[in-house]
Design an enzyme around this catalytic site. Structure first.
Site, PDB file in Angstrom:
ATOM      1  N   HIS A 129       0.833  -1.212   0.000  1.00  0.00           N
ATOM      2  CA  HIS A 129       0.000   0.000   0.000  1.00  0.00           C
ATOM      3  C   HIS A 129       0.861   1.252   0.000  1.00  0.00           C
ATOM      4  O   HIS A 129       1.946   1.284   0.591  1.00  0.00           O
ATOM      5  CB  HIS A 129      -1.002   0.008   1.158  1.00  0.00           C
ATOM      6  CG  HIS A 129      -0.412   0.034   2.532  1.00  0.00           C
ATOM      7  ND1 HIS A 129      -0.126   1.207   3.206  1.00  0.00           N
ATOM      8  CD2 HIS A 129      -0.067  -0.963   3.374  1.00  0.00           C
ATOM      9  CE1 HIS A 129       0.352   0.930   4.405  1.00  0.00           C
ATOM     10  NE2 HIS A 129       0.413  -0.378   4.539  1.00  0.00           N
ATOM     11  N   ASP A 158       6.328   1.145   6.704  1.00  0.00           N
ATOM     12  CA  ASP A 158       4.912   0.844   6.529  1.00  0.00           C
ATOM     13  C   ASP A 158       4.244   1.903   5.659  1.00  0.00           C
ATOM     14  O   ASP A 158       3.742   2.883   6.160  1.00  0.00           O
ATOM     15  CB  ASP A 158       4.230   0.777   7.899  1.00  0.00           C
ATOM     16  CG  ASP A 158       2.785   0.328   7.816  1.00  0.00           C
ATOM     17  OD1 ASP A 158       2.427  -0.345   6.834  1.00  0.00           O
ATOM     18  OD2 ASP A 158       2.001   0.662   8.722  1.00  0.00           O
ATOM     19  N   GLU A 192      -5.110   1.600   2.525  1.00  0.00           N
ATOM     20  CA  GLU A 192      -5.054   0.484   3.481  1.00  0.00           C
ATOM     21  C   GLU A 192      -5.123   0.958   4.919  1.00  0.00           C
ATOM     22  O   GLU A 192      -5.728   0.307   5.782  1.00  0.00           O
ATOM     23  CB  GLU A 192      -3.774  -0.318   3.240  1.00  0.00           C
ATOM     24  CG  GLU A 192      -3.700  -1.640   4.005  1.00  0.00           C
ATOM     25  CD  GLU A 192      -3.075  -1.533   5.390  1.00  0.00           C
ATOM     26  OE1 GLU A 192      -3.140  -2.521   6.139  1.00  0.00           O
ATOM     27  OE2 GLU A 192      -2.545  -0.448   5.738  1.00  0.00           O
ATOM     28  N   GLU A 193      -4.486   2.104   5.209  1.00  0.00           N
ATOM     29  CA  GLU A 193      -4.405   2.574   6.590  1.00  0.00           C
ATOM     30  C   GLU A 193      -5.756   3.006   7.150  1.00  0.00           C
ATOM     31  O   GLU A 193      -5.885   3.196   8.364  1.00  0.00           O
ATOM     32  CB  GLU A 193      -3.399   3.723   6.703  1.00  0.00           C
ATOM     33  CG  GLU A 193      -1.954   3.338   6.437  1.00  0.00           C
ATOM     34  CD  GLU A 193      -1.355   2.419   7.489  1.00  0.00           C
ATOM     35  OE1 GLU A 193      -2.084   2.021   8.410  1.00  0.00           O
ATOM     36  OE2 GLU A 193      -0.164   2.094   7.380  1.00  0.00           O
ATOM     37  N   GLU A 217       3.588  -6.156   3.667  1.00  0.00           N
ATOM     38  CA  GLU A 217       3.631  -5.367   4.895  1.00  0.00           C
ATOM     39  C   GLU A 217       5.027  -5.495   5.511  1.00  0.00           C
ATOM     40  O   GLU A 217       5.786  -6.403   5.142  1.00  0.00           O
ATOM     41  CB  GLU A 217       2.566  -5.862   5.872  1.00  0.00           C
ATOM     42  CG  GLU A 217       1.156  -5.421   5.537  1.00  0.00           C
ATOM     43  CD  GLU A 217       0.923  -3.943   5.794  1.00  0.00           C
ATOM     44  OE1 GLU A 217       1.087  -3.482   6.947  1.00  0.00           O
ATOM     45  OE2 GLU A 217       0.584  -3.228   4.846  1.00  0.00           O
ATOM     46  N   HIS A 400       4.021   3.474  12.772  1.00  0.00           N
ATOM     47  CA  HIS A 400       3.005   4.511  13.009  1.00  0.00           C
ATOM     48  C   HIS A 400       3.456   5.559  14.028  1.00  0.00           C
ATOM     49  O   HIS A 400       2.620   6.265  14.593  1.00  0.00           O
ATOM     50  CB  HIS A 400       1.672   3.899  13.459  1.00  0.00           C
ATOM     51  CG  HIS A 400       0.958   3.139  12.385  1.00  0.00           C
ATOM     52  ND1 HIS A 400      -0.345   2.691  12.518  1.00  0.00           N
ATOM     53  CD2 HIS A 400       1.351   2.740  11.143  1.00  0.00           C
ATOM     54  CE1 HIS A 400      -0.714   2.055  11.421  1.00  0.00           C
ATOM     55  NE2 HIS A 400       0.313   2.073  10.576  1.00  0.00           N
TER      56      HIS A 400
END
Length: 428
Positions: A129, A158, A192-193, A217, A400
């Site tokens: 993604h 990510d 995706e997030e 991922e 994140h």
């Protein structure tokens, strides 16, 4: 005292021919063992062409990663997502891929489906993604940099690292002239997030056309792959009360804020540790001045489950328990909004694990095999019955957070792993 059996039961000497046969059989067994060990040793040797290509690609891959990380591409950043998409599509076109794009409505950005056609039969799907969780301006404030062997920047592992891993694994296959696959499809998701709402149907449709899938991922900090993921959902509480002056006539009001707080506390108990179900309320809202009893309030909670049946159980319990109110005459509405399904560990995924472990062993590396509470697009693939294994991106940590990082020295091993997986899946 030790008693030797030969003293109790003497055994007559065997004939010469029998002894000769025994010696021959023994030598044969030793030779077979030696051949087996030699075969295992040979099996552990790396594919030199892939390893050389991965090693040579490292610096270029890191530069590509820097280029992508320095572009903000949050899930709502249309311009940034477009820039990242253009970089990826340009590289895929160089490889001769057929490019299709699909809108991600209701989310911004455009999903990409790139297809490479080979000479074999197996159809393999890889996914990554392009969106991150970081707001606009993050890349400018904290651009890509490397320190002590770690690359830092928004989305570096990510999942910009996953996008780069996919691009360079395909480049490696082309470089060594490998085309024994029937088809390799690279699907790039733009949202995706935020649950892949604008891409779920596309992923499920494309996945059904393939034999197996690998999700890119991030590789886990302990150099791991993900064999199992929880499903995700959002619990939503909405409360209607009655506004009133908080000082003059509080008894005339019905405090929605206090009711939503009560509901958050009691509905949190729908979690079940034994079933690996978590319910965490993370957003509470009750706007207005401090001297007014709030007439409305709401709360949102993150729900994670290991089995689809737990979604049903949590939903029923939320509705049942919410009928117990703290503030009379308030209206309480509770909903469970389902997101990505669970990705269970299955025999088919264990078979992929064994293949990956064997490949990593070729270069003297060992994988950890992990479960994750995080949901991902791999769950959608698993949901339509296609075998899938996750975590094939670059290894990193701090996901994140402002300190998200990727291990630079993981680039070559991970490119080797992904490239060789594509090769072995083409043959098996």
């Amino acid at each position: 005292m030790t008693i030797h059996s030969r003293h109790l039961f003497p055994i007559p000497s065997a004939p010469t021919s029998t002894r000769r046969w025994a010696r021959t059989a023994c030598h044969g067994a030793v030779l077979a063992c030696a051949m087996l060990l030699a075969g295992n040793a040979m099996a552990q040797k790396p594919h030199q062409g892939v390893l050389d290509a991965a090693t040579q690609s490292k610096d270029e891959a890191v530069k590509m990663l820097e280029r992508m990380v320095n572009i903000d591409s949050g899930s709502a950043d249309t311009a940034g997502l477009e820039k990242v998409r253009e970089i990826a599509v340009e590289e895929l076109r160089k490889l001769g891929a057929r490019i299709e794009t699909f809108p991600a409505d209701p989310h911004p950005g455009t999903n990409v489906v790139a297809t490479l056609t080979g000479q074999g039969k197996k159809k393999i799907l890889i996914l990554a993604h392009m969106d991150t969780v970081f707001k606009e301006g993050t890349a400018a404030a904290k651009p890509f940099y490397i320190k002590d062997g770690r690359a830092y920047g928004p989305g570096v592992m990510d999942d910009k690292g996953g996008v780069v891993a996919g691009l360079y694994a395909l480049k490696i296959l082309q470089q060594i002239g490998f085309k024994d696959y029937g088809q390799i499809t690279f699907l790039l998701d733009t949202n995706e997030e935020v649950g892949s709402v604008g891409t779920s149907a596309l992923i499920e449709r494309i996945a059904k056309q393939h034999d197996v899938a690998l999700n890119l991922e991030p590789g886990r900090p302990a150099d791991g792959l993900v064999v199992e993921r929880k499903g995700s959902a959002t619990a939503l509480i909405e409360v209607k009360g009655v506004a009133a002056h908080a000082g003059v006539a509080p008894e005339a009001g019905r405090n929605a804020a206090m009711e939503v707080a009560h509901q958050v506390l009691q509905l949190s108990k729908t979690a079940d540790a034994a079933k690996k179900t978590t319910v965490n309320f993370t957003v509470l809202t009750a706007n207005g001045p401090t001297n007014v009893i709030p007439a409305t309030a709401s709360a949102k909670g993150d729900v994670r489950v290991a089995t689809p049946e737990e979604f049903d159980r949590v939903e029923k319990d939320l509705i049942r328990i919410s009928q117990n109110k703290l503030i009379p005459e308030t209206e309480v509405r509770v909903r469970l909004i389902r997101g990505l399904p669970p990705m269970p560990r299955l025999p088919a995924s264990d078979k992929l694990v064994r293949m990956a472990e064997g490949i990593y062993g070729e270069i003297g590396k060992k994988l950890t095999i992990e479960s994750s509470g995080g949901a991902a697009d791999a769950s959608l693939v698993a949901g339509v019955g296609v075998p899938v294994l996750d975590g094939f991106g670059i290894v990193g940590g701090g996901i994140h957070t402002p300190e998200e990082y990727a291990e630079v020295e993981s680039v070559v091993p991970r490119l080797y792993l992904l490239s060789r997986m594509l090769m072995d899946l083409s043959a098996n």
